[in-house]
Design an enzyme around this catalytic site. Structure first.
Site, PDB file in Angstrom:
ATOM      1  N   ASP A   1      10.122  58.659 -45.271  1.00 14.96           N
ATOM      2  CA  ASP A   1       9.277  58.245 -44.153  1.00 14.96           C
ATOM      3  C   ASP A   1       8.454  59.433 -43.659  1.00 14.96           C
ATOM      4  OD1 ASP A   1       8.228  57.062 -41.840  1.00 14.96           O
ATOM      5  OD2 ASP A   1       9.966  57.689 -40.669  1.00 14.96           O
TER       6      ASP A   1
ATOM      7  N   LYS B   1      14.575  51.185 -38.573  1.00 12.33           N
ATOM      8  CA  LYS B   1      14.350  52.330 -39.461  1.00 12.33           C
ATOM      9  C   LYS B   1      15.531  52.433 -40.418  1.00 12.33           C
ATOM     10  CE  LYS B   1      12.686  57.086 -39.140  1.00 12.33           C
ATOM     11  NZ  LYS B   1      12.018  58.048 -38.262  1.00 12.33           N
TER      12      LYS B   1
ATOM     13  N   ASP C   1       7.563  48.780 -39.926  1.00 14.39           N
ATOM     14  CA  ASP C   1       6.863  50.035 -40.224  1.00 14.39           C
ATOM     15  C   ASP C   1       6.942  50.245 -41.734  1.00 14.39           C
ATOM     16  OD1 ASP C   1       6.534  52.876 -40.821  1.00 14.39           O
ATOM     17  OD2 ASP C   1       6.574  53.224 -38.663  1.00 14.39           O
TER      18      ASP C   1
ATOM     19  N   ASP D   1       5.165  59.509 -43.014  1.00 11.93           N
ATOM     20  CA  ASP D   1       4.032  59.180 -42.141  1.00 11.93           C
ATOM     21  C   ASP D   1       2.698  59.781 -42.562  1.00 11.93           C
ATOM     22  OD1 ASP D   1       5.420  57.607 -39.964  1.00 11.93           O
ATOM     23  OD2 ASP D   1       6.601  59.430 -39.945  1.00 11.93           O
TER      24      ASP D   1
ATOM     25  N   GLU E   1      11.589  47.872 -33.359  1.00  9.75           N
ATOM     26  CA  GLU E   1      11.273  48.513 -34.650  1.00  9.75           C
ATOM     27  C   GLU E   1      12.511  49.141 -35.292  1.00  9.75           C
ATOM     28  OE1 GLU E   1       8.455  51.717 -34.276  1.00  9.75           O
ATOM     29  OE2 GLU E   1       8.316  52.035 -36.447  1.00  9.75           O
TER      30      GLU E   1
ATOM     31  N   HIS F   1       9.584  52.591 -43.281  1.00  4.45           N
ATOM     32  CA  HIS F   1      10.973  52.524 -42.814  1.00  4.45           C
ATOM     33  C   HIS F   1      11.913  51.748 -43.723  1.00  4.45           C
ATOM     34  CE1 HIS F   1      10.166  53.700 -38.356  1.00  4.45           C
ATOM     35  NE2 HIS F   1       9.669  54.560 -39.221  1.00  4.45           N
TER      36      HIS F   1
ATOM     37  N   TRP G   1      11.176  51.677 -30.169  1.00  2.00           N
ATOM     38  CA  TRP G   1      11.824  52.363 -31.292  1.00  2.00           C
ATOM     39  C   TRP G   1      12.721  53.455 -30.713  1.00  2.00           C
ATOM     40  CZ3 TRP G   1      11.713  57.594 -32.743  1.00  2.00           C
ATOM     41  CH2 TRP G   1      12.549  57.863 -33.861  1.00  2.00           C
TER      42      TRP G   1
ATOM     43  N   ASP H   1       0.599  53.985 -37.766  1.00  2.00           N
ATOM     44  CA  ASP H   1       1.609  54.970 -37.368  1.00  2.00           C
ATOM     45  C   ASP H   1       1.716  56.050 -38.430  1.00  2.00           C
ATOM     46  OD1 ASP H   1       3.630  56.389 -36.255  1.00  2.00           O
ATOM     47  OD2 ASP H   1       5.200  54.892 -36.588  1.00  2.00           O
TER      48      ASP H   1
ATOM     49  N   HIS I   1       3.471  48.573 -38.184  1.00  2.00           N
ATOM     50  CA  HIS I   1       3.120  49.987 -38.129  1.00  2.00           C
ATOM     51  C   HIS I   1       2.677  50.340 -39.540  1.00  2.00           C
ATOM     52  CE1 HIS I   1       5.149  51.796 -34.331  1.00  2.00           C
ATOM     53  NE2 HIS I   1       4.186  50.949 -34.061  1.00  2.00           N
TER      54      HIS I   1
HETATM   55  C1  RNT Z   1       9.494  56.543 -35.831  1.00  4.04           C
HETATM   56  C2  RNT Z   1       8.778  55.271 -35.605  1.00  4.04           C
HETATM   57  C3  RNT Z   1       7.969  55.213 -34.336  1.00  4.04           C
HETATM   58  C4  RNT Z   1       7.209  56.487 -34.062  1.00  4.04           C
HETATM   59  C5  RNT Z   1       6.279  56.407 -32.881  1.00  4.04           C
HETATM   60  C6  RNT Z   1       5.809  57.753 -32.457  1.00  4.04           C
HETATM   61  O1  RNT Z   1      10.102  56.604 -37.043  1.00  4.04           O
HETATM   62  O2  RNT Z   1       7.966  54.974 -36.702  1.00  4.04           O
HETATM   63  O3  RNT Z   1       7.139  54.104 -34.383  1.00  4.04           O
HETATM   64  O4  RNT Z   1       6.494  56.895 -35.171  1.00  4.04           O
HETATM   65  O5  RNT Z   1       6.872  55.720 -31.859  1.00  4.04           O
HETATM   66 ZN    ZN Z   2       6.639  53.271 -36.512  1.00  5.97          ZN
END
Ligand code: RNT
Ligand code: ZN
Length: 429
Positions: free
Chosen positions: A298, A232, A263, A300, A230, A266, A189, A330, A290
């Site tokens: 996003d 975003k 993810d 998290d 990955e 994302h 990523w 994640d 993720h």
């Molecule tokens: C960031 C991505 C990535 C990170 C990690 C720490 O937006 O989701 O996966 O969260 O690599």
């Molecule tokens: Zn991620």
């Protein structure tokens, strides 16, 4: 009936009979569940800090909020915290490491110079814990990423530096896979993007394709290392343009037969990854998830038992995709006990998989094929009040981990004994 163990066993017995009426074998569901590994993300333990000596601030548009005391300050503390988390989670799982979590012994080791030797301690620990390892090159929190571009940077020197970091990371992944006898998923990523409207959306993407190709040019045995990419939608500081968008990496993963990482945080807020799994698995060999929880953006957040989490688990089970999908977590939350965050998120993921495994899928699919959507809806709704909690408790009990919220009091003790003695260094608010 006051003996709690007996109560759990009896409740399980009743639940098992109830599920059997629907043609679902709870024992088989539990057995399947025990074989699914979840990759816990090391970065929840220390707010994505890592252990490089450079002391760079968290970058790449990632932000951790909260200043709950007890953050792991050293690798030993992080391992101790992880061990605490693993004993509260039923099943055998994995650890997902980032490159900045190497053991650099106080030395400054540049990202393009890292090697398996810096992760030998983790490999030894993983062996002893009997867990597999996954890996991520770290394309952020670094002076060469400060302008928000890495593999797509117009400067070939900077691009090459990050390509070399990616190459070094894949070698580390392969060494982990070799040592532990289970392929390491190495996930790429990058934060690349622009805060404001780009003049060229095209050039950075063309450079990124070239950089990825250079990074992946060496063939590595998929038994040792699997590459994932990955995407975003946007990040802090890359609001207007992200080089590695969904279409970009979907195309790349299909073209080069790489793993696609989805993810959950994302995508557009009403877009869900549960609906993407059965689409993209027609074209890419495997997926990395993720599992995260976006809140408005996003952000998290810790994974909770949401409709979307259940839908993700259902998709994996219904589609018989479990052998092609690697499940990683994640999220990063520093506002609550960090170990509790791991435990809550992982237990929820496992619980969602259990409920999916307890579904009479064949029956639902038959109704669907027969066009009986009334019965399909009725049965799906009835399932929501089936006694899966009794099966979950029994699974925890027979796995030797705390049942119900009993893990919390254990963790509170650890907090008092261990975490509260750690000084609250570099808290982020
Ligand atoms: C960031 C991505 C990535 C990170 C990690 C720490 O937006 O989701 O996966 O969260 O690599
Ligand atoms: Zn991620």
């Amino acid at each position: 009936m006051s003996d709690p163990i007996k109560r759990i066993e009896q409740a399980y017995q009743l639940a098992s009979e109830r599920y059997a009426e629907l043609g679902v074998q709870t024992d088989a569901a539990i057995k399947n569940l025990a074989s699914i590994a979840i990759s816990l993300h090391c970065w929840q333990g220390d707010d994505v800090g890592g252990f490089e000596s450079s002391g760079e601030e968290l970058g790449g548009g990632l932000a951790v909020t909260g200043n709950y005391p007890g953050k792991a300050r050293t690798i030993d503390e992080l391992r101790l915290d992880l061990e605490k988390a693993y004993v509260m989670i039923p099943g055998a799982h994995r650890l997902n490491l980032h490159a900045i979590y190497g053991e650099f012994s106080g030395q400054h080791v540049e990202r393009d110079e890292i090697g398996p030797e810096h992760f030998q301690g983790w490999i030894d620990w993983a062996k002893q814990q009997q867990i597999g390892l996954d890996f991520n090159p770290t394309f952020f929190s670094h002076e060469k990423a400060n302008d928000g571009l890495t593999l797509s940077h117009p400067d070939s020197g900077i691009r090459n530096f990050w390509i070399d970091h990616g190459i070094a990371s894949r070698k580390i992944g392969a060494a982990m896979g070799q040592a532990l006898g289970s392929p390491c998923v190495t996930n790429v990523w990058i934060p690349d993007g622009y805060k404001d409207t780009p003049a060229s959306r095209k050039a950075p993407r063309e450079r990124l394709v070239e950089s990825l190709d250079a990074m992946f040019s060496e063939e590595i045995d998929p038994k040792l290392n699997l590459d994932a990419v990955e995407s975003k939608l946007f990040g802090i500081g890359s609001e207007s343009y992200v080089v590695g968008s969904h279409e970009f990496y979907l195309g790349y993963a299909i073209m080069r037969q790489k793993l696609l990482c989805l993810d959950a945080g994302h995508f557009h807020p009403t877009e869900v990854i549960s609906d993407k799994i059965s689409s993209v698995l027609n074209y890419v060999p495997e997926l990395l998830l993720h599992v995260s929880r976006g809140v408005r953006w996003d952000s998290d957040h810790v994974v909770t038992y949401t409709d979307e989490l259940q839908a993700i688990a259902q998709e994996l089970v219904r589609g018989e995709y479990l052998s092609r999908v690697h499940i990683g977590l994640d999220f990063f939350d520093a506002s609550i006990n960090r170990i509790a965050a791991w435990v809550i998120g992982t237990r929820n993921m496992i619980k969602a998989l259990l409920v999916a495994l307890l579904e009479p899928t064949a029956q639902l699919e038959q109704l669907e094929l027969a066009g009986d959507f009334t019965s399909r809806l009725a049965l799906m709704e009835e399932q929501k009040s089936l006694p899966f909690g009794a099966v979950w408790d029994y699974y925890c009990l027979t796995s030797g981990v705390p049942t119900g919220s009993n893990w919390l009091s254990e963790l509170k003790q650890y907090e008092n004994k261990v975490l509260s003695h750690r000084s609250n260094v570099s808290a982020t608010v």
